[in-house]
Design an enzyme around this catalytic site. Structure first.
Site, mmCIF file in Angstrom:
data_model
loop_
_atom_site.group_PDB
_atom_site.id
_atom_site.type_symbol
_atom_site.label_atom_id
_atom_site.label_comp_id
_atom_site.label_asym_id
_atom_site.label_seq_id
_atom_site.Cartn_x
_atom_site.Cartn_y
_atom_site.Cartn_z
ATOM 1 N N GLU A 1 0.832 -1.197 0.000
ATOM 2 C CA GLU A 1 0.000 0.000 0.000
ATOM 3 C C GLU A 1 0.876 1.260 0.000
ATOM 4 O O GLU A 1 1.841 1.365 0.762
ATOM 5 C CB GLU A 1 -0.875 -0.048 1.255
ATOM 6 N N LYS B 1 -9.180 2.566 -1.910
ATOM 7 C CA LYS B 1 -9.457 1.900 -0.641
ATOM 8 C C LYS B 1 -10.866 2.265 -0.159
ATOM 9 O O LYS B 1 -11.275 3.419 -0.236
ATOM 10 C CB LYS B 1 -8.417 2.338 0.389
ATOM 11 N N CYS C 1 -5.567 -3.229 2.358
ATOM 12 C CA CYS C 1 -5.278 -3.283 3.791
ATOM 13 C C CYS C 1 -6.527 -3.399 4.672
ATOM 14 O O CYS C 1 -7.123 -4.459 4.776
ATOM 15 C CB CYS C 1 -4.435 -2.078 4.193
#
Length: 637
Positions: A46, A115, A170
């Site tokens: 990330e 995200k 994540c």
């Protein structure tokens, strides 16, 4: 490589926080290195182009512009490299800043995945800088081209239809409703996750279990690449903990704090087969709210590095194997216990030969009797010597029965079988199938009659490997009132008996069990030569370790025989020549189809593993189905 396998990699460059030029150089170096080693799906952490720990530097125009320039360099460096690559960076879209994973292939940017779940608790404060992903995808401009931006992107491989990839980032996988759930239901077989997960005491094991279980519940491959050394240590330390999982198993894991690259081969054909089998995996027929972007990946000629276990039914680690054996013993014994309680029978009748299968059945019956609070002399262990019985197996059968406390009966069937031969006009000097099967059927008659005599039930001893091959006499050893070994393969039978020998605490009993383990597998239906077993099963039908391997991959995953052959060559390299593996695979396919009629009328018996052949449960197969497609496939190799 082929056969549905794709080599993947999770990588962590040693970055410099906010130095996009340095970071791009490291990413390109690792990307080329991994691609040259055969990896075709590569996942970087990330925000790795800038570093995850930039803090308020994410609000600096200079950093954002240079992050885009670095991405351009990385994408251009991938020209000539087929496959699919993911790197993380901050990206401004419509005046908002997003934490995105950029997917690209062969010099072409394919899409940006933002995200969804932006953590803003404890040590995380991403909401200070980043906006959560929009509800719907859109197309944005990139170097004069329109590319998709959103979470609903499927990256589809043109020449490998089973390989469909989607991304989450994540925290997304730690949330109650991860995007990967929808991705999988809409067709993604592989999920990638560029991450920056800091290290805390105990977090490693939780992370591992989270990802392993996620890959299992979604029946997918999961590639997780986490930030490592190079990130700021102002408040946190990042360990570069990478994981590659497949359908509930961790197939590769990195050491923490080493920034190492890990490689793992995913079998996407296996994943699709598993999804077809599981009726509760309700995949969408189409995904109208997703955009599909395509790329090409050439057929790889690199060798398969993934370890293929020779004994898929048997755990490799001693601790796990012992736990599995204890569990299987308990399942078998509890199944028999229930049947004894239900029928109210006063005895259990078992034909004991001194071989592995009847030994296991007798051990199970002993445990069932113990659980019911019965004396073990309720077990009628019947030895029935005939033309092929050797002293070794006879003595072992008798001694085993005595040591376990069961009641031993001996019924010599030679006279009865000889009379039968005379009645049907069969020459006993002709050792054909009639000669052999008459003995098996006579033994079954004896057992059934003794069960009537004692108010008991006949417990079958035949195992699943024999049933798969049809290596049983129809209405002979094929028949019983309850088959405790019906779903235990031969390779596992050996370990169950060995396990009991190890834990029984009786040296003499253990010695008998070890000698039984050392005895060649045989039906003992032909006269011995010089007192030694003359008829060895594996000489006739082939090695059981091969047949169990074939059985596992055919029934568990529905693999075609050419793929099974490919895997068997990997697993048994150095043990068997390719021609031998192919010969017995042809035998397996031919016998498996032709002998289904025996499995269609099996007695009841407990299922102990994921593969079973019960006609009431796991294998509803016509008795007259043709094996032509399977045999033709092998002939064309």
């Amino acid at each position: 490589m082929g056969y549905g396998f794709v080599k993947t990699a999770a990588l962590a460059p040693k970055i410099k926080v906010a130095d996009t030029k340095h970071n791009a150089g490291e990413i390109i170096r690792l990307m080329k290195e991994a691609w040259e080693k055969g990896a075709r799906i590569l996942v970087f952490p990330e925000l790795c182009i800038t570093g995850y720990t930039c803090g308020d530097l994410f609000l600096q125009e200079l950093l954002l512009q240079n992050a885009k320039k670095a991405l351009l360099m990385i994408v251009e460096a991938s020209e000539g490299m087929d496959g699919l690559f993911f790197v993380g960076l901050p990206l401004e879209v419509g005046g908002k800043l997003y934490n995105v994973a950029a997917g690209f292939s062969d010099g072409r940017l394919l899409g940006f995945v933002p995200k969804t779940c932006i953590p803003n608790y404890s040590e995380f404060y991403e909401a200070r800088h980043f906006t959560k992903a929009p509800e719907e995808y859109a197309f944005i401009d990139w170097q004069g081209c329109k590319v998709p931006f959103g979470t609903q992107i499927l990256f589809s491989c043109r020449n490998m239809p089973a390989l469909v990839t989607a991304a989450e980032i994540c925290e997304d996988v730690w949330a109650p409703d991860p995007p990967s759930v929808r991705h999988a239901l809409c067709g993604a077989t592989v999920i990638v996750n560029p991450s920056a997960s800091d290290e805390l005491t105990g977090k490693e094991s939780y992370r591992r279990e989270l990802l392993r279980i996620q890959s299992g519940r979604l029946v997918c491959g999961y590639i997780y690449a986490s930030a490592g050394e190079g990130e700021s240590s102002t408040d946190l330390v990042f360990g570069g903990h990478h994981l590659i999982c497949e359908n509930g198993a961790v197939i590769k894991e990195s050491r923490r704090f080493h920034n190492e690259t890990i490689y793992g081969e995913l079998d996407v054909e296996r994943l699709l087969g598993e999804r077809r089998r599981i009726s509760t995996f309700e995949a969408a027929a189409d995904a109208p709210d997703y955009v599909v972007v395509s790329y090409t990946m050439k057929q790889q000629d690199t060798p398969l590095e993934r370890k293929i276990e020779k004994a898929p039914f048997v755990p490799g680690r001693k601790e796990e194997r012992e736990k599995r054996c204890e569990e299987i013993f308990t399942i078998q014994a509890m199944g028999l216990k229930k049947r004894m309680e239900h029928t109210g029978c006063k005895s259990v009748v078992i034909g004991i030969s001194g071989g592995l299968d009847s030994t296991l059945a007798l051990l199970v019956a002993s445990r069932a009797a113990d659980s019911l609070g019965l004396q073990r002399n309720c077990i009628e262990a019947v030895t029935m010597p005939c033309f092929g019985t050797t002293d070794r197996t006879y003595q072992n059968a008798c001694e085993l029965t005595r040591k376990l406390g069961a009641n031993l009966r001996e019924v010599d069937i030679k006279k009865a079988v000889t009379v039968h031969f005379k009645e049907i006009g069969h020459d006993p000097a002709v050792h054909d199938v009639t000669y052999e099967n008459a003995q098996a059927r006579e033994r079954t008659q004896v057992l059934m009659d003794i069960s009537n005599q004692t108010g008991g039930m006949v417990v079958g001893t035949g195992d699943m490997s024999e049933l798969a091959l049809g290596w049983a006499t129809y209405n002979g050893d094929h028949m019983s009132m309850y088959g405790v070994n019906a779903s235990v393969p031969k390779t596992l039978v050996r370990h169950l008996v060995r396990y009991y020998a190890d834990i029984c605490g009786d040296e003499e009993l253990s010695a008998v069990l070890l000698d039984i383990l050392d005895t060649p597998v045989s039906p003992e239906l032909l006269p011995p030569k010089d007192g030694v077993i003359a008829q060895k099963t594996e000489d006739l039908v082939g090695p059981y370790e091969l047949h169990d391997f074939y059985l596992y991959y055919m029934l568990r995953f529905g693999f075609a025989p050419d793929k099974i052959y490919y895997l068997a060559r990997q697993a048994f390299a150095g043990d068997y020549e390719d021609e031998v593996i192919l010969k017995w695979l042809k035998t397996f396919c031919r016998r498996f189809f032709s002998q289904q009629f025996k499995r269609s009328c099996l007695p009841d018996g407990p299922k102990v593993g994921t593969v079973a052949v019960s006609p009431r449960g796991d294998l509803r197969m016509p008795s007259d189905a043709s094996a032509a497609l399977w045999l033709d496939c092998l002939e064309n190799l």
